[in-house]
Motif scaffolding. Sequence first.
Motif, PDB file in Angstrom:
ATOM      1  N   SER A 154       0.767  -1.273  -0.058  1.00 16.45           N
ATOM      2  CA  SER A 154       0.073   0.034  -0.106  1.00 16.45           C
ATOM      3  C   SER A 154       0.793   1.160  -0.118  1.00 16.45           C
ATOM      4  O   SER A 154       2.063   1.199   0.438  1.00 16.45           O
ATOM      5  N   VAL A 155       0.319   2.407  -0.520  1.00 19.57           N
ATOM      6  CA  VAL A 155       1.015   3.659  -0.657  1.00 19.57           C
ATOM      7  C   VAL A 155       1.222   3.953   1.053  1.00 19.57           C
ATOM      8  O   VAL A 155       2.199   4.685   1.386  1.00 19.57           O
ATOM      9  N   ARG A 156       0.138   3.862   1.731  1.00 19.00           N
ATOM     10  CA  ARG A 156       0.160   4.227   3.201  1.00 19.00           C
ATOM     11  C   ARG A 156       1.186   3.552   3.737  1.00 19.00           C
ATOM     12  O   ARG A 156       1.924   4.113   4.541  1.00 19.00           O
ATOM     13  N   GLY A 157       1.329   2.306   3.399  1.00 21.36           N
ATOM     14  CA  GLY A 157       2.365   1.406   4.102  1.00 21.36           C
ATOM     15  C   GLY A 157       3.818   1.798   3.906  1.00 21.36           C
ATOM     16  O   GLY A 157       4.763   2.105   4.654  1.00 21.36           O
ATOM     17  N   VAL A 158       4.023   2.219   2.471  1.00 18.21           N
ATOM     18  CA  VAL A 158       5.314   2.966   2.091  1.00 18.21           C
ATOM     19  C   VAL A 158       5.684   4.185   2.921  1.00 18.21           C
ATOM     20  O   VAL A 158       6.727   4.401   3.336  1.00 18.21           O
ATOM     21  N   GLU A 159       4.569   5.323   2.977  1.00 19.94           N
ATOM     22  CA  GLU A 159       4.988   6.246   3.621  1.00 19.94           C
ATOM     23  C   GLU A 159       5.068   6.009   5.261  1.00 19.94           C
ATOM     24  O   GLU A 159       6.120   6.839   5.466  1.00 19.94           O
ATOM     25  N   LEU A 160       4.444   5.084   5.877  1.00 14.21           N
ATOM     26  CA  LEU A 160       4.849   4.941   7.242  1.00 14.21           C
ATOM     27  C   LEU A 160       6.135   4.353   7.303  1.00 14.21           C
ATOM     28  O   LEU A 160       6.897   4.675   8.320  1.00 14.21           O
ATOM     29  N   MET A 161       6.842   3.442   6.422  1.00 16.92           N
ATOM     30  CA  MET A 161       7.899   2.926   6.325  1.00 16.92           C
ATOM     31  C   MET A 161       9.021   4.035   6.230  1.00 16.92           C
ATOM     32  O   MET A 161      10.178   4.197   7.059  1.00 16.92           O
ATOM     33  N   ASP A 162       8.733   4.742   5.200  1.00 17.24           N
ATOM     34  CA  ASP A 162       9.616   5.978   5.002  1.00 17.24           C
ATOM     35  C   ASP A 162       9.909   6.889   6.015  1.00 17.24           C
ATOM     36  O   ASP A 162      11.022   7.467   6.371  1.00 17.24           O
ATOM     37  N   ALA A 163       8.538   7.223   6.863  1.00 18.55           N
ATOM     38  CA  ALA A 163       8.884   8.082   7.767  1.00 18.55           C
ATOM     39  C   ALA A 163       9.674   7.661   8.979  1.00 18.55           C
ATOM     40  O   ALA A 163      10.624   8.303   9.514  1.00 18.55           O
ATOM     41  N   ALA A 164       9.598   6.411   9.321  1.00 11.10           N
ATOM     42  CA  ALA A 164       9.970   5.641  10.475  1.00 11.10           C
ATOM     43  C   ALA A 164      11.612   5.549   9.992  1.00 11.10           C
ATOM     44  O   ALA A 164      12.612   5.786  10.980  1.00 11.10           O
ATOM     45  N   LEU A 165      11.891   5.149   8.801  1.00  9.09           N
ATOM     46  CA  LEU A 165      13.507   4.985   8.726  1.00  9.09           C
ATOM     47  C   LEU A 165      13.955   6.475   8.344  1.00  9.09           C
ATOM     48  O   LEU A 165      15.196   6.291   8.866  1.00  9.09           O
ATOM     49  N   ARG A 166      13.338   7.571   8.070  1.00 10.75           N
ATOM     50  CA  ARG A 166      14.245   8.713   8.126  1.00 10.75           C
ATOM     51  C   ARG A 166      14.404   9.276   9.410  1.00 10.75           C
ATOM     52  O   ARG A 166      15.281   9.763   9.574  1.00 10.75           O
ATOM     53  N   ASP A 167      13.261   9.095  10.453  1.00  9.06           N
ATOM     54  CA  ASP A 167      13.484   9.474  11.811  1.00  9.06           C
ATOM     55  C   ASP A 167      14.511   8.706  12.453  1.00  9.06           C
ATOM     56  O   ASP A 167      15.244   9.212  13.391  1.00  9.06           O
ATOM     57  N   ALA A 168      14.741   7.407  11.993  1.00  9.73           N
ATOM     58  CA  ALA A 168      15.844   6.529  12.485  1.00  9.73           C
ATOM     59  C   ALA A 168      17.154   6.894  11.896  1.00  9.73           C
ATOM     60  O   ALA A 168      18.360   6.497  12.470  1.00  9.73           O
ATOM     61  N   GLY A 169      17.264   8.018  10.774  1.00 15.66           N
ATOM     62  CA  GLY A 169      18.503   8.144  10.394  1.00 15.66           C
ATOM     63  C   GLY A 169      19.335   7.020   9.631  1.00 15.66           C
ATOM     64  O   GLY A 169      20.403   7.053   9.417  1.00 15.66           O
ATOM     65  N   ALA A 170      18.366   6.107   9.093  1.00 12.87           N
ATOM     66  CA  ALA A 170      18.739   5.054   8.240  1.00 12.87           C
ATOM     67  C   ALA A 170      19.645   5.435   7.093  1.00 12.87           C
ATOM     68  O   ALA A 170      19.514   6.142   6.490  1.00 12.87           O
ATOM     69  N   THR A 206      11.018   7.464  -2.602  1.00 10.80           N
ATOM     70  CA  THR A 206      11.566   7.420  -1.367  1.00 10.80           C
ATOM     71  C   THR A 206      13.091   7.415  -1.523  1.00 10.80           C
ATOM     72  O   THR A 206      13.584   6.698  -2.495  1.00 10.80           O
ATOM     73  N   ARG A 207      13.996   7.756  -0.433  1.00  8.48           N
ATOM     74  CA  ARG A 207      15.272   7.374  -0.420  1.00  8.48           C
ATOM     75  C   ARG A 207      15.674   6.142   0.623  1.00  8.48           C
ATOM     76  O   ARG A 207      16.825   5.747   0.597  1.00  8.48           O
ATOM     77  N   THR A 208      14.603   5.620   1.290  1.00  7.01           N
ATOM     78  CA  THR A 208      14.693   4.775   2.233  1.00  7.01           C
ATOM     79  C   THR A 208      14.386   3.474   1.844  1.00  7.01           C
ATOM     80  O   THR A 208      14.695   2.549   2.732  1.00  7.01           O
ATOM     81  N   LEU A 209      13.692   3.284   0.988  1.00  6.74           N
ATOM     82  CA  LEU A 209      13.330   2.052   0.224  1.00  6.74           C
ATOM     83  C   LEU A 209      13.768   1.910  -0.990  1.00  6.74           C
ATOM     84  O   LEU A 209      14.112   2.863  -1.925  1.00  6.74           O
ATOM     85  N   ARG A 210      13.970   0.596  -1.545  1.00  9.54           N
ATOM     86  CA  ARG A 210      14.584   0.110  -2.792  1.00  9.54           C
ATOM     87  C   ARG A 210      13.638  -1.101  -3.428  1.00  9.54           C
ATOM     88  O   ARG A 210      13.554  -2.239  -2.671  1.00  9.54           O
TER      89      ARG A 210
END
Length: 426
Positions: A154-170, A206-210
């Motif tokens: 889902s697009v929503r799932g991608v958004e949640l993943m991206d936000a969490a990974l950016r906050d984590a400084g991945a 995103t830059r946090t997912l591939r």
Amino acid sequence: MTADTAQSLARLAAERVDHRFKGLPPDADGLTVAELAGQRRNLFTGGFATPVLALSAERLEHNLKLMESYAARHGLAFAPHGKTSMAPQLFQRQIEHGAWGITLAVPHQVRVARAFGTRRVFLANELVDAAALRWIAAELDADPDFELVCYVDSVRGVELMDAALRDAGATRPVDVVVELAAGEGARTGVRTETGCAAVADAVAGTRTLRLVGVAGYEGEVPKADTERVTAWLRRLVALAADFDKAGRFAGLDEIVVSAGGSAWFDAVAEVFAEIPELSLPVLKLLRSGAYVSHDDGHYRKLTPFNRVPEEGALEPAFRLWTQVVSRPSAEQAFVNAGKRDAAYDLDLPFAQVIRRDGAERPATGVSVTALSDQHAWLATTPEADLEVGDWVGLGLSHPCTSFDKWQLIPVAEADGTVVDYVRTFF
């Protein structure tokens, strides 16, 4: 085996036997698991207390070898589903038998695998939990050899993943595959190819997912049969080809196409053999997990080897040993194992053999009709020769719920010699 894996498994061998582990000999308390294994006690005469679940050493090895050769013969990479056993010792044996990595379902299972040095994990589920994503980001950043792939649907799932990974400084992106649903009313996954493209677009933003491929689970195809399963698998392959044509996999070393539970891996092998030449090599990843112990019920009926007997046959490796504690009538008996000890979510256990005075014979005229928490109800016909004190060996259905009721499982050779103990983490 890596040094980290060897050290972790050595810690399991150094664990002390005590009241946590049911069925083990009471006089073994205080021994390490390695010391107890070194004694090579006999399952029937070495002080084990019923009920006790045992794995067949020979059948376990047979199953490991069979699926290793099957995957190699069909050009498949193999990431067996670890949720079946949640046993790092078995994970390692699967990897030694050619597995690409281990499939898992939830973050806790990934933590277990990582604690024992597993380097490749396929997470066959969506992952949107921020705490888990922070941990995964830290694992990826700390270990350049760690590879993880997970579903998105889902697009929503991608958004949640991206936000969490950016906050984590991945600093390393998380590799994802778009999950294609098995059909309307099936479990997770994107229902349409248009929806899959939208999810892929969201990942690309995103830059946090591939995005590394596509995947799904054919076992959820409604009213599954060979025709329907094959048709869905061809949709999955076509989705990969369409994504590749659109340039969605640019910059990768390979494209992941993954499916395969324990009921239809023959169809997966057939359709994956038809994957056309794409712009990159394709990792054809099979994920079947129940094979490692197989069973005497659900998977014995469903295994693809029934359809392709020339490929071999899996062997049920579990047996739950119980003891007759009551024989209130000629038509009824009770043994001391029930819902706390035996899988019952798909089928009741099956009475297979009876042991008395060191002799073993078929459990003729004996059947399991119900389970209480700590008793199995047995129906007995006039031909049944069954007495209080006899040991009754039960076959089980559904490996996943058999493993998760036992924390330390003896591995016994055909003559009853216990040569190892498998630790589970549920």
